[in-house]
Design a protein around this motif. Structure first.
Motif, PDB file in Angstrom:
ATOM      1  N   ARG A  13      -1.481  -2.205  -6.977  1.00  0.00           N
ATOM      2  CA  ARG A  13      -2.018  -3.350  -6.266  1.00  0.00           C
ATOM      3  C   ARG A  13      -2.963  -4.143  -7.157  1.00  0.00           C
ATOM      4  N   VAL A  14      -2.856  -5.467  -7.099  1.00  0.00           N
ATOM      5  CA  VAL A  14      -3.785  -6.376  -7.751  1.00  0.00           C
ATOM      6  C   VAL A  14      -4.125  -7.461  -6.743  1.00  0.00           C
ATOM      7  N   HIS A  15      -5.121  -8.297  -7.064  1.00  0.00           N
ATOM      8  CA  HIS A  15      -5.524  -9.344  -6.137  1.00  0.00           C
ATOM      9  C   HIS A  15      -4.359 -10.286  -5.844  1.00  0.00           C
ATOM     10  N   GLY A  16      -4.016 -10.398  -4.569  1.00  0.00           N
ATOM     11  CA  GLY A  16      -2.958 -11.305  -4.148  1.00  0.00           C
ATOM     12  C   GLY A  16      -1.548 -10.771  -4.246  1.00  0.00           C
ATOM     13  N   GLY A  17      -1.391  -9.521  -4.722  1.00  0.00           N
ATOM     14  CA  GLY A  17      -0.040  -8.986  -4.837  1.00  0.00           C
ATOM     15  C   GLY A  17      -0.010  -7.623  -5.477  1.00  0.00           C
ATOM     16  N   ALA A  18       0.957  -7.403  -6.355  1.00  0.00           N
ATOM     17  CA  ALA A  18       1.106  -6.097  -7.005  1.00  0.00           C
ATOM     18  C   ALA A  18       1.881  -6.273  -8.309  1.00  0.00           C
ATOM     19  N   VAL A  19       1.707  -5.302  -9.199  1.00  0.00           N
ATOM     20  CA  VAL A  19       2.376  -5.294 -10.494  1.00  0.00           C
ATOM     21  C   VAL A  19       3.239  -4.045 -10.589  1.00  0.00           C
ATOM     22  N   ALA A  20       4.448  -4.193 -11.132  1.00  0.00           N
ATOM     23  CA  ALA A  20       5.331  -3.039 -11.319  1.00  0.00           C
ATOM     24  C   ALA A  20       4.705  -2.055 -12.292  1.00  0.00           C
ATOM     25  N   ILE A  21       4.792  -0.779 -11.969  1.00  0.00           N
ATOM     26  CA  ILE A  21       4.254   0.260 -12.861  1.00  0.00           C
ATOM     27  C   ILE A  21       4.876   0.154 -14.242  1.00  0.00           C
ATOM     28  N   GLU A  22       6.178  -0.144 -14.295  1.00  0.00           N
ATOM     29  CA  GLU A  22       6.854  -0.244 -15.581  1.00  0.00           C
ATOM     30  C   GLU A  22       6.228  -1.337 -16.443  1.00  0.00           C
ATOM     31  N   ALA A  23       5.783  -2.422 -15.805  1.00  0.00           N
ATOM     32  CA  ALA A  23       5.187  -3.518 -16.553  1.00  0.00           C
ATOM     33  C   ALA A  23       3.850  -3.129 -17.164  1.00  0.00           C
ATOM     34  N   LEU A  24       3.175  -2.155 -16.537  1.00  0.00           N
ATOM     35  CA  LEU A  24       1.882  -1.705 -17.041  1.00  0.00           C
ATOM     36  C   LEU A  24       2.021  -0.628 -18.103  1.00  0.00           C
ATOM     37  N   GLY A  25       3.225  -0.025 -18.216  1.00  0.00           N
ATOM     38  CA  GLY A  25       3.407   1.056 -19.178  1.00  0.00           C
ATOM     39  C   GLY A  25       2.627   2.296 -18.814  1.00  0.00           C
ATOM     40  N   SER A  50       0.835  -1.209   0.000  1.00  0.00           N
ATOM     41  CA  SER A  50       0.000   0.000   0.000  1.00  0.00           C
ATOM     42  C   SER A  50       0.867   1.254   0.000  1.00  0.00           C
ATOM     43  N   VAL A  51       1.948   1.230   0.782  1.00  0.00           N
ATOM     44  CA  VAL A  51       2.868   2.376   0.815  1.00  0.00           C
ATOM     45  C   VAL A  51       3.491   2.588  -0.555  1.00  0.00           C
ATOM     46  N   LEU A  52       3.945   1.524  -1.177  1.00  0.00           N
ATOM     47  CA  LEU A  52       4.596   1.629  -2.488  1.00  0.00           C
ATOM     48  C   LEU A  52       3.610   2.046  -3.573  1.00  0.00           C
ATOM     49  N   GLU A  53       2.354   1.647  -3.437  1.00  0.00           N
ATOM     50  CA  GLU A  53       1.357   2.092  -4.407  1.00  0.00           C
ATOM     51  C   GLU A  53       1.099   3.584  -4.264  1.00  0.00           C
ATOM     52  N   ARG A  54       1.026   4.092  -3.017  1.00  0.00           N
ATOM     53  CA  ARG A  54       0.818   5.535  -2.807  1.00  0.00           C
ATOM     54  C   ARG A  54       1.970   6.346  -3.384  1.00  0.00           C
ATOM     55  N   GLN A  55       3.159   5.749  -3.411  1.00  0.00           N
ATOM     56  CA  GLN A  55       4.323   6.422  -3.980  1.00  0.00           C
ATOM     57  C   GLN A  55       4.375   6.286  -5.498  1.00  0.00           C
ATOM     58  N   GLY A  56       3.423   5.565  -6.065  1.00  0.00           N
ATOM     59  CA  GLY A  56       3.377   5.419  -7.517  1.00  0.00           C
ATOM     60  C   GLY A  56       4.349   4.405  -8.080  1.00  0.00           C
ATOM     61  N   LEU A  57       4.850   3.488  -7.233  1.00  0.00           N
ATOM     62  CA  LEU A  57       5.870   2.544  -7.679  1.00  0.00           C
ATOM     63  C   LEU A  57       5.308   1.182  -8.029  1.00  0.00           C
ATOM     64  N   SER A 112      -0.407  14.975  -5.917  1.00  0.00           N
ATOM     65  CA  SER A 112      -0.808  14.521  -4.586  1.00  0.00           C
ATOM     66  C   SER A 112       0.221  13.612  -3.924  1.00  0.00           C
ATOM     67  N   ARG A 113       1.221  13.180  -4.659  1.00  0.00           N
ATOM     68  CA  ARG A 113       2.200  12.238  -4.121  1.00  0.00           C
ATOM     69  C   ARG A 113       3.367  12.964  -3.471  1.00  0.00           C
ATOM     70  N   ASN A 114       3.672  12.559  -2.226  1.00  0.00           N
ATOM     71  CA  ASN A 114       4.845  13.082  -1.515  1.00  0.00           C
ATOM     72  C   ASN A 114       4.894  14.612  -1.542  1.00  0.00           C
ATOM     73  N   ALA A 115       3.754  15.243  -1.292  1.00  0.00           N
ATOM     74  CA  ALA A 115       3.664  16.705  -1.393  1.00  0.00           C
ATOM     75  C   ALA A 115       4.579  17.410  -0.401  1.00  0.00           C
ATOM     76  N   ALA A 116       4.635  16.929   0.831  1.00  0.00           N
ATOM     77  CA  ALA A 116       5.484  17.569   1.841  1.00  0.00           C
ATOM     78  C   ALA A 116       6.955  17.454   1.471  1.00  0.00           C
ATOM     79  N   GLU A 117       7.343  16.294   0.964  1.00  0.00           N
ATOM     80  CA  GLU A 117       8.736  16.088   0.564  1.00  0.00           C
ATOM     81  C   GLU A 117       9.107  17.012  -0.593  1.00  0.00           C
ATOM     82  N   LYS A 118       8.185  17.167  -1.551  1.00  0.00           N
ATOM     83  CA  LYS A 118       8.462  18.035  -2.699  1.00  0.00           C
ATOM     84  C   LYS A 118       8.653  19.489  -2.257  1.00  0.00           C
ATOM     85  N   LYS A 119       7.875  19.906  -1.263  1.00  0.00           N
ATOM     86  CA  LYS A 119       8.021  21.286  -0.793  1.00  0.00           C
ATOM     87  C   LYS A 119       9.369  21.490  -0.106  1.00  0.00           C
TER      88      LYS A 119
END
Length: 256
Positions: free
Chosen positions: A51-63, A41-48, A73-80
């Protein structure tokens, strides 16, 4: 094993295999499935990951290239924090400096924080950046024209690159989607990679602004090698091992 170490291992496996499964990760990393689900869930919020049923897929694999609203909306405090650190870089420049601002959500934060008490010339291909700076009386703004990408609101293409080929600015603040020692700076779109390279060629000093989620990932299109970058400004959530890999490759890294 600490959470950042698990995240690093999960991302490495997802990029190698294309996907990861909760039960297999729990066994391999000696933690509960609930812990792995929280990590995903943390890695999905970071856009990396996605999530899919039973696991997760790499963003790169999805294109998938996230849209600008999603990126905002991602990591807004860090960006500031990164943007504030970038402002401090201006102290080393001539009083009437020329700044190149690559399109991106972190560079928008920087545009919002640019000083109002000194004359600056800003060149950008980012429509949101131009909107922020257009009415500033101390800013001479040049918006680079070209084909406007709806997903990132960045102008790209031969027109934009031709303009940048005639410039030699004091500093470039460059955005990135991925940063690794072997592939350098990467981004999902070929046209954006090309305009970013044109920005790099037009600047005396190149500073990459990227939050920690961009480090350790690699996207489709290479922009430049790390040798072409003078400084990476990122946030203090960066995995120490990833920072060590970058510094061992010769890149100066500062944490905001």
């Amino acid at each position: 094993m600490y959470a950042p170490e698990r995240h690093h291992a999960i991302l490495a496996e997802s990029r190698t295999a294309g996907r990861v499964e909760v039960t297999a990760l729990a066994t391999a990393l000696a933690v509960t499935p609930e812990t792995i689900r929280r990590d995903l869930s943390v890695l999905e919020r970071q856009g990396l990951l996605r999530r899919v049923h039973g696991g997760a897929v790499a963003i790169e694999a999805l294109g998938i290239e996230p849209g600008i609203a999603d990126k905002e909306s991602r990591n807004a405090a860090e960006k500031k924090r990164i943007a504030r650190a970038a402002v401090r870089q201006l102290a080393e420049l001539p009083e009437q400096a020329t700044i190149l601002l690559d399109a991106g959500t972190t560079t928008v934060r920087l545009a919002e924080l640019l000083p109002t008490d000194r004359e600056l010339t800003v060149v950008t291909n980012g429509l949101p950046i131009a909107t922020v700076l257009a009415t500033r009386p101390n800013i001479t703004l040049h918006l680079v024209g070209g084909l406007m990408r709806g997903r990132t609101l960045a102008s790209v293409g031969p027109w934009a690159e031709r303009v940048l080929s005639e410039l030699h600015a004091d500093i470039l603040f460059l955005g990135a989607n991925g940063i690794t020692p072997d592939r350098g700076i990467t981004t999902p779109d070929l046209a954006e990679a090309s305009i970013k390279r044109a920005f790099v060629r037009a600047a005396r000093r190149v500073v990459v602004l990227a939050d920690h989620s961009k480090v350790g990932r690699s996207d489709l299109a290479k922009v430049v090698d790390l040798d072409d970058v003078d400084l990476l400004l990122t946030d203090d959530a960066l995995d120490p091992d990833l920072r060590a890999e970058l510094t061992d490759a010769g890149l100066t890294v500062e944490l905001a």
